[in-house]
Scaffold this motif. Structure first.
Motif, PDB file in Angstrom:
ATOM      1  N   MET A  66       0.296   1.101 102.807  1.00 33.72           N
ATOM      2  CA  MET A  66       1.467   0.409 102.267  1.00 33.72           C
ATOM      3  C   MET A  66       1.615  -0.980 102.873  1.00 33.72           C
ATOM      4  SD  MET A  66       4.345   3.383 101.787  1.00 33.72           S
ATOM      5  CE  MET A  66       4.076   4.284 103.303  1.00 33.72           C
ATOM      6  N   GLN A  67       1.347  -1.103 104.170  1.00 27.00           N
ATOM      7  CA  GLN A  67       1.406  -2.415 104.826  1.00 27.00           C
ATOM      8  C   GLN A  67       0.394  -3.372 104.192  1.00 27.00           C
ATOM      9  OE1 GLN A  67       3.647  -3.433 106.909  1.00 27.00           O
ATOM     10  NE2 GLN A  67       4.236  -1.833 108.308  1.00 27.00           N
ATOM     11  N   ARG A  68      -0.816  -2.892 103.934  1.00 25.63           N
ATOM     12  CA  ARG A  68      -1.843  -3.719 103.314  1.00 25.63           C
ATOM     13  C   ARG A  68      -1.453  -4.117 101.895  1.00 25.63           C
ATOM     14  NH1 ARG A  68      -5.364   0.142 105.363  1.00 25.63           N
ATOM     15  NH2 ARG A  68      -5.755   0.875 103.269  1.00 25.63           N
ATOM     16  N   GLU A  69      -0.873  -3.190 101.136  1.00 26.88           N
ATOM     17  CA  GLU A  69      -0.445  -3.485  99.771  1.00 26.88           C
ATOM     18  C   GLU A  69       0.617  -4.577  99.774  1.00 26.88           C
ATOM     19  OE1 GLU A  69      -1.363  -2.519  96.680  1.00 26.88           O
ATOM     20  OE2 GLU A  69      -3.002  -1.333  97.492  1.00 26.88           O
ATOM     21  N   LEU A  70       1.585  -4.465 100.676  1.00 24.01           N
ATOM     22  CA  LEU A  70       2.635  -5.480 100.747  1.00 24.01           C
ATOM     23  C   LEU A  70       2.058  -6.826 101.148  1.00 24.01           C
ATOM     24  CD1 LEU A  70       5.540  -3.461 102.381  1.00 24.01           C
ATOM     25  CD2 LEU A  70       5.376  -4.263 100.024  1.00 24.01           C
ATOM     26  N   TYR A  71       1.091  -6.824 102.051  1.00 21.34           N
ATOM     27  CA  TYR A  71       0.436  -8.079 102.449  1.00 21.34           C
ATOM     28  C   TYR A  71      -0.279  -8.711 101.248  1.00 21.34           C
ATOM     29  CZ  TYR A  71      -2.548 -11.357 104.902  1.00 21.34           C
ATOM     30  OH  TYR A  71      -3.178 -12.503 105.314  1.00 21.34           O
ATOM     31  N   ALA A  72      -0.959  -7.880 100.457  1.00 24.41           N
ATOM     32  CA  ALA A  72      -1.667  -8.379  99.295  1.00 24.41           C
ATOM     33  C   ALA A  72      -0.695  -8.921  98.241  1.00 24.41           C
ATOM     34  CB  ALA A  72      -2.527  -7.266  98.684  1.00 24.41           C
TER      35      ALA A  72
END
Length: 75
Positions: A66-72
């Motif tokens: 989820m952290q990576r998705e938000l960063y993307a």
């Protein structure tokens, strides 16, 4: 950070999606709610069943994802 302090990581995730800092402590199944919210924000395909399975078998992995998705998404 997620492995050593999952509570802080989940709170940070909650803040990034616009919920309060205390949301993970006040809402039952907060990780599931956060995952559904992140999928909605990014128009990520998936099902609630898959979300439940991912969180049940590897919660820290779900938080990292989820952290990576938000960063993307730029959030």
């Amino acid at each position: 950070m997620t492995i050593w302090c999952s509570g802080a990581s989940t709170c940070a995730l909650s803040i990034r999606v616009g919920d309060g800092f205390c949301m993970p402590f006040c809402v039952p199944d907060a990780l599931l709610a956060l995952r559904v919210r992140v999928r909605g924000l990014g128009d990520v395909k998936g099902t609630i069943c898959n979300d439940c399975l991912v969180i049940s078998f590897c919660g820290p992995c779900a938080v990292c994802q989820m952290q990576r998705e938000l960063y993307a998404m730029g959030l």
